[in-house]
Design an enzyme around this catalytic site. Structure first.
Site, PDB file in Angstrom:
ATOM      1  CG  ASP A  46      -0.539  -1.353   4.282  1.00 36.89           C
ATOM      2  OD1 ASP A  46       1.217  -1.589   4.232  1.00 36.89           O
ATOM      3  OD2 ASP A  46      -0.491  -0.663   3.300  1.00 36.89           O
ATOM      4  CB  SER A  47       2.541  -7.001   4.594  1.00 39.18           C
ATOM      5  OG  SER A  47       3.095  -6.689   6.124  1.00 39.18           O
ATOM      6  CG  ASP A  85       2.270   0.079   7.188  1.00 40.57           C
ATOM      7  OD1 ASP A  85       2.413   0.957   7.294  1.00 40.57           O
ATOM      8  OD2 ASP A  85       1.981  -1.143   6.692  1.00 40.57           O
ATOM      9  CE  LYS A 115       5.720   1.389   7.044  1.00 37.90           C
ATOM     10  NZ  LYS A 115       5.080   1.234   5.511  1.00 37.90           N
ATOM     11  CD  GLU A 117       2.450   2.058   1.129  1.00 33.84           C
ATOM     12  OE1 GLU A 117       2.573   2.249  -0.229  1.00 33.84           O
ATOM     13  OE2 GLU A 117       3.122   0.609   1.693  1.00 33.84           O
ATOM     14  CD  GLU A 184       8.499  -2.638   0.238  1.00 31.24           C
ATOM     15  OE1 GLU A 184       7.651  -4.096  -0.057  1.00 31.24           O
ATOM     16  OE2 GLU A 184       7.984  -1.433   1.317  1.00 31.24           O
TER      17      GLU A 184
END
Length: 301
Positions: A46-47, A85, A115, A117, A184
């Site tokens: 999602d970057s 993500d 993925k 978080e 991270e």
């Protein structure tokens, strides 16, 4: 033709001590080049909100954005393991919603995993996805979707209590069925401690040398941005931003100076032979057929 890795093979790479290379990609050409370069895993992060869509954070990225870009990446890297993500507010809303949104990514984009978080607080959602047949990669330490809650982009694992928290989160994700965990922006000590505690691979970004693999952002390692902001944890391998800007500048100058196009960039009169197909490649009869086809199209348009 290489074969895409699997969850089982990735776990074996950790056992064998073979480092895992991971890189983000967000479109067809980037994914294709990454695959041709031999990358192990592609992350559709999602970057993309920051480096492709122009947002200040990842928070505005929607599920449809992730599916759209993941489809393009899948077309470019058909023989590579791809993880996508789950974006902000598509999980942490109950296991059913998480499974539904993760399932959409798997079905509509054709990737191999998603993925999420978070740590112990989302373990039940990870477990629900895994039970539904959806492989999950975890992500702890700095979690960009929570940047406003944690007060900015801060290094995690600076004291014993924080290291213990990271270990507990990582273990909770592993027990829930996650096949790997991203760490991270955590201290070297914390990353090493977590990696030693897990049977599944850890993938570091700004987490030192103690992880089982590394992930970086495509646009960072290639400095494909303007302006490019240096990051301590990134090693850059090319300066595409300058190269692209200079190339476009030369094109602008050629157009303004009437140096482009040249006669060789034009087309012959219908029926006359010319070398090269309209879009490059091919000579002789193939080129003539291509020219005739385009001339015919123009006549009827």
């Amino acid at each position: 033709m290489k074969q895409a890795l699997t969850v089982t093979k990735l776990k074996k790479m950790k056992r064998d001590g073979e480092p895992i290379s991971v890189l983000t990609a967000y479109d067809y050409p980037s994914a294709k080049l990454a695959e041709e370069a031999g990358i192990d895993v592609i992350l559709v992060g999602d970057s993309l909100g920051n480096v492709v869509l122009g947002y200040d954070t990842t928070i505005p990225v929607k599920l449809e954005d992730m599916i759209y870009h993941s489809r393009a990446v899948r077309r470019g890297a058909q023989d590579t393991f791809i993880v996508t993500d789950l974006p902000f507010m598509t999980y942490r809303l109950g296991a059913d919603n998480t499974v539904r949104n993760a399932g959409r990514i798997m079905q509509e984009a054709g990737v191999q995993a998603v993925k999420l978080e978070g740590g112990a607080d989302i373990a039940h959602e990870v477990e629900a996805c895994v039970r539904a047949g959806i492989p999950v990669m975890g992500h702890i330490g700095l979690t960009p979707q929570s940047v406003h809650q944690i007060g900015g982009y801060k290094v995690q694992g600076k004291d014993d209590a924080d290291v213990r928290r990271l270990i507990d989160d990582a273990k909770a994700l592993e027990q829930a069925g996650a096949f790997a965990v991203v760490l991270e922006l955590v201290t070297d000590r914390a990353a090493k401690a977590v990696s030693e505690q897990l049977a599944v691979p850890t993938i570091g970004i700004g987490a030192g040398t103690g992880c089982d693999g590394q992930v970086l952002v495509y646009h960072d390692i290639l400095q494909y941005a303007s302006p490019y902001r240096e990051k301590r944890f990134v090693k850059t391998y090319a300066d595409l931003g300058t190269t692209v800007r200079d190339a476009i500048g030369r094109y602008v100058r050629d157009v303004k100076g009437r140096e482009f196009p040249e006669p060789k960039h034009g087309f012959s009169e219908p029926g006359q032979e010319r070398q090269g197909a309209v879009y490059g490649g091919g000579t002789g009869s193939d080129a003539r057929k291509e020219n005739e086809r385009h001339a015919d199209l123009h006549q009827h348009s």
